[in-house]
Scaffold this motif. Structure first.
Motif, PDB file in Angstrom:
ATOM      1  N   LEU A  90       0.835  -1.204   0.000  1.00 45.93           N
ATOM      2  CA  LEU A  90       0.000   0.000   0.000  1.00 45.93           C
ATOM      3  C   LEU A  90       0.867   1.249   0.000  1.00 45.93           C
ATOM      4  O   LEU A  90       0.608   2.204  -0.720  1.00 45.93           O
ATOM      5  N   ALA A  91       1.920   1.195   0.834  1.00 42.06           N
ATOM      6  CA  ALA A  91       2.792   2.358   0.930  1.00 42.06           C
ATOM      7  C   ALA A  91       3.469   2.611  -0.405  1.00 42.06           C
ATOM      8  O   ALA A  91       3.597   3.743  -0.855  1.00 42.06           O
ATOM      9  N   ARG A  92       3.871   1.534  -1.056  1.00 43.91           N
ATOM     10  CA  ARG A  92       4.590   1.683  -2.312  1.00 43.91           C
ATOM     11  C   ARG A  92       3.646   2.132  -3.431  1.00 43.91           C
ATOM     12  O   ARG A  92       4.028   2.824  -4.357  1.00 43.91           O
ATOM     13  N   LEU A  93       2.398   1.689  -3.313  1.00 47.77           N
ATOM     14  CA  LEU A  93       1.406   2.021  -4.327  1.00 47.77           C
ATOM     15  C   LEU A  93       1.237   3.536  -4.418  1.00 47.77           C
ATOM     16  O   LEU A  93       0.972   4.089  -5.480  1.00 47.77           O
ATOM     17  N   LEU A  94       1.404   4.177  -3.256  1.00 49.57           N
ATOM     18  CA  LEU A  94       1.292   5.614  -3.186  1.00 49.57           C
ATOM     19  C   LEU A  94       2.262   6.264  -4.162  1.00 49.57           C
ATOM     20  O   LEU A  94       1.950   7.236  -4.825  1.00 49.57           O
ATOM     21  N   LYS A  95       3.460   5.687  -4.232  1.00 50.49           N
ATOM     22  CA  LYS A  95       4.473   6.247  -5.117  1.00 50.49           C
ATOM     23  C   LYS A  95       4.209   5.863  -6.562  1.00 50.49           C
ATOM     24  O   LYS A  95       4.725   6.464  -7.474  1.00 50.49           O
ATOM     25  N   ARG A  96       3.404   4.808  -6.769  1.00 51.00           N
ATOM     26  CA  ARG A  96       3.169   4.351  -8.138  1.00 51.00           C
ATOM     27  C   ARG A  96       1.856   4.874  -8.692  1.00 51.00           C
ATOM     28  O   ARG A  96       1.452   4.490  -9.772  1.00 51.00           O
ATOM     29  N   GLU A  97       1.194   5.712  -7.890  1.00 50.81           N
ATOM     30  CA  GLU A  97      -0.109   6.208  -8.288  1.00 50.81           C
ATOM     31  C   GLU A  97      -0.070   6.797  -9.695  1.00 50.81           C
ATOM     32  O   GLU A  97      -0.921   6.518 -10.537  1.00 50.81           O
ATOM     33  N   ARG A  98       0.963   7.603  -9.944  1.00 51.90           N
ATOM     34  CA  ARG A  98       1.054   8.265 -11.239  1.00 51.90           C
ATOM     35  C   ARG A  98       1.310   7.262 -12.355  1.00 51.90           C
ATOM     36  O   ARG A  98       0.714   7.346 -13.427  1.00 51.90           O
ATOM     37  N   GLU A  99       2.173   6.319 -12.081  1.00 54.32           N
ATOM     38  CA  GLU A  99       2.481   5.310 -13.097  1.00 54.32           C
ATOM     39  C   GLU A  99       1.204   4.592 -13.517  1.00 54.32           C
ATOM     40  O   GLU A  99       0.927   4.397 -14.700  1.00 54.32           O
ATOM     41  N   LEU A 100       0.412   4.225 -12.504  1.00 53.86           N
ATOM     42  CA  LEU A 100      -0.823   3.504 -12.806  1.00 53.86           C
ATOM     43  C   LEU A 100      -1.787   4.400 -13.577  1.00 53.86           C
ATOM     44  O   LEU A 100      -2.468   3.958 -14.493  1.00 53.86           O
ATOM     45  N   ALA A 101      -1.802   5.683 -13.189  1.00 49.41           N
ATOM     46  CA  ALA A 101      -2.704   6.611 -13.864  1.00 49.41           C
ATOM     47  C   ALA A 101      -2.316   6.747 -15.330  1.00 49.41           C
ATOM     48  O   ALA A 101      -3.162   6.741 -16.223  1.00 49.41           O
ATOM     49  N   VAL A 102      -0.996   6.850 -15.563  1.00 49.67           N
ATOM     50  CA  VAL A 102      -0.527   6.967 -16.941  1.00 49.67           C
ATOM     51  C   VAL A 102      -0.932   5.729 -17.742  1.00 49.67           C
ATOM     52  O   VAL A 102      -1.432   5.816 -18.858  1.00 49.67           O
ATOM     53  N   ARG A 103      -0.758   4.571 -17.130  1.00 48.81           N
ATOM     54  CA  ARG A 103      -1.114   3.341 -17.853  1.00 48.81           C
ATOM     55  C   ARG A 103      -2.597   3.310 -18.164  1.00 48.81           C
ATOM     56  O   ARG A 103      -2.999   2.850 -19.226  1.00 48.81           O
ATOM     57  N   SER A 104      -3.416   3.800 -17.229  1.00 48.01           N
ATOM     58  CA  SER A 104      -4.833   3.706 -17.524  1.00 48.01           C
ATOM     59  C   SER A 104      -5.220   4.753 -18.561  1.00 48.01           C
ATOM     60  O   SER A 104      -6.124   4.551 -19.358  1.00 48.01           O
ATOM     61  N   ALA A 105      -4.472   5.873 -18.616  1.00 50.42           N
ATOM     62  CA  ALA A 105      -4.722   6.864 -19.660  1.00 50.42           C
ATOM     63  C   ALA A 105      -4.362   6.291 -21.027  1.00 50.42           C
ATOM     64  O   ALA A 105      -4.940   6.647 -22.041  1.00 50.42           O
ATOM     65  N   LEU A 106      -3.392   5.360 -21.028  1.00 46.65           N
ATOM     66  CA  LEU A 106      -2.952   4.765 -22.292  1.00 46.65           C
ATOM     67  C   LEU A 106      -3.831   3.591 -22.688  1.00 46.65           C
ATOM     68  O   LEU A 106      -3.486   2.828 -23.570  1.00 46.65           O
ATOM     69  N   GLY A 107      -4.916   3.387 -21.987  1.00 48.21           N
ATOM     70  CA  GLY A 107      -5.865   2.375 -22.434  1.00 48.21           C
ATOM     71  C   GLY A 107      -5.928   1.126 -21.588  1.00 48.21           C
ATOM     72  O   GLY A 107      -6.652   0.201 -21.922  1.00 48.21           O
ATOM     73  N   ALA A 108      -5.169   1.058 -20.481  1.00 52.98           N
ATOM     74  CA  ALA A 108      -5.266  -0.126 -19.639  1.00 52.98           C
ATOM     75  C   ALA A 108      -6.563  -0.061 -18.839  1.00 52.98           C
ATOM     76  O   ALA A 108      -6.908   0.986 -18.305  1.00 52.98           O
ATOM     77  N   THR A 109      -7.293  -1.163 -18.825  1.00 51.82           N
ATOM     78  CA  THR A 109      -8.517  -1.175 -18.039  1.00 51.82           C
ATOM     79  C   THR A 109      -8.157  -1.385 -16.584  1.00 51.82           C
ATOM     80  O   THR A 109      -7.043  -1.780 -16.252  1.00 51.82           O
TER      81      THR A 109
END
Lengths: 887, 110
Positions: free
Chosen positions: A376-395
């Motif tokens: 969970l703590a690490r996810l905080l730092k990956r929030e943007r990465e995940l957001a970028v991936r979902s902007a690129l079409g990842a469901t």
């Protein structure tokens, strides 16, 4: 055909991925060009046409992603992609990955090791062809152990009357001497019914097993060797069948060798039919219904359920009871119980093993909660990465799958490492389990255990992966708008993290209470006064060639010679013979015996229980050798022989129990319903002969010369007892070269060994609890550190507005402590409920022992306080100005 | 200009694509336009559904594709029916006939 096409596509897709991607890209852009052209033809300006075409197409990347989703084998491709990506992410965070993998390896390793023992001992079917149908019968009476052996007449009763068992076979085990020309070897001999092996379903490796004719009174004596004995003592001689040995003054011919299967109920060297055992086949033994020494096994008839067999045997028991009222008085509550052999063999191991498995599972649960928190703590730092991936079409499903792939990757790595850890510990655990059950030899890491490890690994990966994955933010735009490293976690996630820490603390609290109770109980065991002094006392087991000693006078002379010779050895302070002695391995497993007796002048009325007592034959010098204090009267002397007046010495428990207000010395008791009377000559202090944890039972000591030869020699020395064993052996050899001597141990060692299983259980639970505490403390510290770093700005503002540093620290610590206290409170409730499961393992300790609960709670508050305080101190390093400028 | 649009029924898109390609090979945009034309603009196929369908049908072995030149000399990917694709068109046509007949009957029932 269609399947072929699909398969070909799968192959193409996987092997020509690069080309495929390029082609898709070209195809979509060519579509866009054609569309633009069409619009220009329709009269639009080129720029406007291109924009309109783009709008009509929708997102280029989304269209491509939709095409990818219909590809055959897309799941495999995505999985491989996820794994590759996950592995890269994990490699880029080596510290994090290592921490997670190690935490999980400990948890999974512990579970694998304990499970392999649980499976081998409690769950794996017996490796016999009739394994599932085999049952054991136990006789019981009120106030007696539930495991009274059977007499010959009792075996016959059940064999002849049962309607639910295919066969009833008997078993007992003794040591006999296997004689060579100038050697005597003690072999553990199982004495069994002729159809014993047929009932179990064991086929011989060589030769044959017993036939009904082998069991008749005048048949030639035959032996079947166990595989282990054949290998270790007969060198695996392929021509062993037909070889003749001398035993009990008769030639015995080997007729077969058993296959290498585990032996139940115990490992024996050789097997013989009942007719060959001089004790079992004696007319006097067989005629007396009270002479009990056999174990009874049966095989359920096909399709007969256990309760039916139990009802059948209970009915026989009540018939036997009413037919022999002198042997089974109504008040005794005689009965018989039948249990599956598989359960029976492991019944002493069950509680301990299940407690350990539960503890190991708890440790894994804590580890998972901790890893979930780290994720969970690490996810905080990956929030943007995940957001970028979902902007690129990842469901969203795709992202969740990606996160779960990463966690399962971690847990599988942890599982493999855990397996590596489990292997070396297994040898130790097997030794531990061997104290409870013969089935410990069957423990190994096999397919079932590997499947368990795999299952546990994947499951824990999903367990600690799901919470973080599902909490991953839904609103892409929010995440994208946020600056780097400034992501704050939402309220929901904050409380999820706190909840995980509360769970960890609660579970480790329960474990720590368990370990605390075991330690407390073990402490009490260690402080139990055994009632004698085991220092510098050596015990030896002696087996004379019984066929050469037929008269009791010969035994008396043998005993006298042994004591005279041994007492003359330099360094020997005193020596004694006894039929049983404290902490002897036999005594520890069997527990006190029990014989009926009468007290002169106190007839037992028909409704009352006959008094019972444990009897032990001891020579002169016994109490002196053990330093068991004489409280009243006198000890035995060399004059208490067969011709002298029959005397006995009783222990203090019996004196208080049977002669509360009177002086027992001079009172008379009888073991043969008043035919001969034995005068009580003295009272000695209680000795914990059958284990420190067992309450002392009533005990009668009889002079060895009046009661018969006792096979144990006890020697108190003035020097290190082990150093003079060669001298003692020589002294014994001088008495009789055919006297077999073995099981040479010091009483101190035996006492230490008698506590081995509670000690190891305590140590294991202690390790688990320590591990749990460590993981939880790091969990608290982790969440505190994160809180501080996330709230840097807020805390900076507070300080800038004049709040003192110490009050800020207090505020942060208070928040951590609230979580810790909530966990402790939850753990307290859990421990109250779960500690009860331990009660059968505890000695003189209540499962809700106040002092243990208080001590563990205190320890927890101190550890939690430290875990909160250390990260909270970082608050003091916050510079309000820097914190405010941080953006 | 645009007539009323109807969402495509499941499986209908496949049939329409097969039908469009029955006479000649075509590129993606051509197929989209052809479908619009033969259904009197009742159905408009968006690239988001057209491309996945084309790739799926190609994997099923009903279509093959080659790169070729468009009428304006642009590179485009052309799709063509295979033998299996023609058989599929027949089966699908027959199936559709049965379905529409059944639905029509059902709706006529008073």
């Amino acid at each position: 055909m269609r399947w072929f096409a699909r398969f070909a596509s799968l192959f193409r897709n996987l092997s020509h991925k690069q080309e495929h991607e390029q082609e898709l890209d070209q195809e979509v852009s060519s579509y866009l060009d054609l569309l633009t052209e069409e619009k220009i033809r329709d009269g639009m300006a080129p720029d406007a046409a291109r924009r309109a075409a783009r709008l009509e197409l929708g997102g280029v990347e989304q269209v491509k992603e939709q095409v990818r989703d219909v590809r055959v084998g897309i799941w495999l491709e995505t999985l491989l992609q996820d794994i590759r990506y996950g592995a890269r992410v994990l490699r880029n965070n080596p510290g994090f990955s290592l921490l997670v993998v190690l935490t999980l390896a400990l948890g999974i390793g512990a579970n694998t090791a304990i499970f392999s023992v649980v499976y081998g001992v409690l769950l794996r079917p017996l490796p016999y062809s009739h394994g599932g149908q085999l049952v054991v019968a136990h006789q019981h009476t009120l106030g007696q152990s539930a495991d009274i052996p059977f007499s010959y007449k009792e075996v016959l009763d059940y064999r002849e009357q049962t309607k639910t068992l295919d066969a009833v076979v008997e078993y007992h085990s003794m040591y006999f001497l296997l004689l060579g020309d100038d050697s005597a070897e003690r072999v553990r001999t199982a004495v069994v019914s002729a159809n014993f092996f047929d009932v179990l379903g064991v086929k011989p490796l060589l030769g044959r097993t017993f036939l009904a004719s082998d069991e008749s009174q005048n048949a030639d004596a035959v032996l079947v060797l166990s595989y282990q004995y054949w290998q270790s003592h007969q060198g695996g001689d392929a021509n062993i069948v037909g070889k003749v040995f001398h035993m009990n003054n008769r030639p015995h011919t080997v007729i077969g060798v058993l296959p290498p299967v585990p032996q139940y109920p115990a490992e024996n060297d050789v097997y013989m039919p009942t007719s060959q055992c001089p004790f079992r086949s004696a007319q006097t033994f067989m005629a007396n219904r009270r002479n009990r020494m056999m174990t009874v096994f049966g095989r359920l008839k096909p399709g007969v359920p256990l309760p039916t067999a139990q009802a059948d045997l209970s009915m026989i028991a009540s018939r036997v009871e009413s037919a022999n009222p002198d042997v089974y008085p109504k008040a005794d509550g005689y009965g018989v119980a039948v249990a599956p052999l598989r359960e029976d063999l492991a019944r002493r191991a069950r509680t301990t093993l299940l407690v350990l498995l539960g503890a190991a599972a708890f440790v894994l649960l804590i580890a998972c909660a901790n890893v979930a928190n780290l994720m969970l703590a690490r996810l905080l730092k990956r929030e943007r990465e995940l957001a970028v991936r979902s902007a690129l079409g990842a469901t969203r499903a795709r992202l969740v799958r990606q996160l779960l792939t990463e966690t399962v990757l971690l847990s599988l790595t942890g599982g493999i490492l855990g397996l590596e850890l489990a292997y070396p510990t297994l040898t130790l655990l097997v030794k531990f389990a061997a104290r409870f059950t013969t089935r410990a030899n069957e423990v190994r890491i096999d397919g079932v255990v590997l499947a368990f490890t795999l299952g546990v690994s994947v499951l824990s990966g999903l367990l600690f992966g799901f919470a973080p994955a599902l909490s991953s933010r839904q609103r892409v735009s929010d995440a994208l708008k946020q600056g780097d490293g400034q992501a704050t976690s939402g309220r929901g996630r904050q409380s999820l993290r706190a909840g995980l820490v509360v769970l960890q603390i609660a579970v480790s609290f329960v474990l720590l209470i368990g370990a605390g109770l075991m330690i407390r109980s073990f402490e009490k065991l260690l402080s139990v006064d055994p009632g004698f002094s085991p220092e510098r006392v050596l015990s030896l087991n002696l087996s004379p060639n019984f066929s050469r000693y037929t008269e009791s006078a010969q035994f008396v002379a043998l005993g006298d010679n042994i004591l005279r010779n041994v007492r003359a050895v330099g360094g020997v302070e005193s020596a004694a013979l006894a039929s049983n002695f404290p902490f002897s391995p036999m005594a520890l497993t069997s527990g006190p015996g029990s014989v009926n007796f009468d007290i002169e002048g106190r007839p037992v009325s028909s409704g009352d229980l006959q008094p019972r007592v444990d009897a032990n034959g001891v020579s002169s010098g016994y109490f002196e050798t053990l330093r068991q204090p004489l409280l009243r009267g006198r000890a035995f002397t060399d004059h208490d022989d067969a011709n002298a007046m029959k005397v006995a010495i009783i222990n203090n428990s019996m004196a208080l129990h049977r002669f509360a207000s009177e002086d027992p010395v001079g009172k008379r008791i009888s073991f043969d319903s008043g035919k001969t009377w034995i005068t009580i000559a003295g009272v000695v202090g209680d000795a914990r002969e059958y284990g420190l944890e067992r309450t002392v039972s009533d005990e009668v000591y009889l002079p060895a010369d009046q009661a018969g030869f006792g096979g144990s020699l006890l020697v108190r020395t003035t020097v290190d007892p082990m150093s003079i064993t060669p001298l003692i052996r020589k002294a014994l050899h001088d008495v009789d070269p055919q006297l077999a001597v073995d099981q040479v141990e010091t009483l101190e060692y035996l006492q230490h060994e008698s506590l081995a299983s509670p000690r190891i259980t305590t140590i294991l639970l202690g390790i688990f609890a320590g591990l749990a505490l460590l993981i939880s403390a790091s969990g608290i510290a982790g969440i505190m550190a994160l809180t501080v770093s996330q709230r840097t700005r807020e805390l900076g503002i507070r300080m800038a507005l004049g709040q003192s540093k110490s009050s800020v620290v207090r505020m942060v610590v208070r928040q951590g402590l609230i979580v810790a206290l909530a966990g402790t409170a939850l753990g307290l409730i859990g421990a109250m409920i779960l500690a009860r499961l331990l009660s059968s393992l505890l000695y003189a300790t209540s499962p809700t022992d106040i002092s243990t609960f208080a001590a563990v709670s205190l320890l927890f508050i101190v550890v939690a306080g430290l875990a909160c305080f250390v990260p909270a101190r970082r608050v003091t390093t916050i510079d309000p100005f820097i914190a405010l400028r941080q953006e | 200009m645009a007539p009323e649009q109807t969402p495509l029924l499941q499986g209908t898109l496949d049939l329409l694509i097969l039908k469009s390609l029955a006479l000649q090979e075509m590129h993606g945009l051509g197929i989209a336009r052809r479908v619009g034309q033969i259904t009197s603009e009742t159905f408009q196929v968006k690239p988001g559904s057209l491309f996945p369908a084309l790739h799926r049908m190609e994997q099923e072995g009903w279509l093959t594709s080659t790169w070729g030149e468009s009428e304006n000399n642009r590179r485009a990917k052309y799709y063509r029916l295979t033998k299996a694709g023609r058989r599929q068109l027949e089966t699908e046509t027959e199936r559709w006939g049965r379905i529409s007949l059944a639905i029509a009957q059902a709706l006529e029932t008073p």
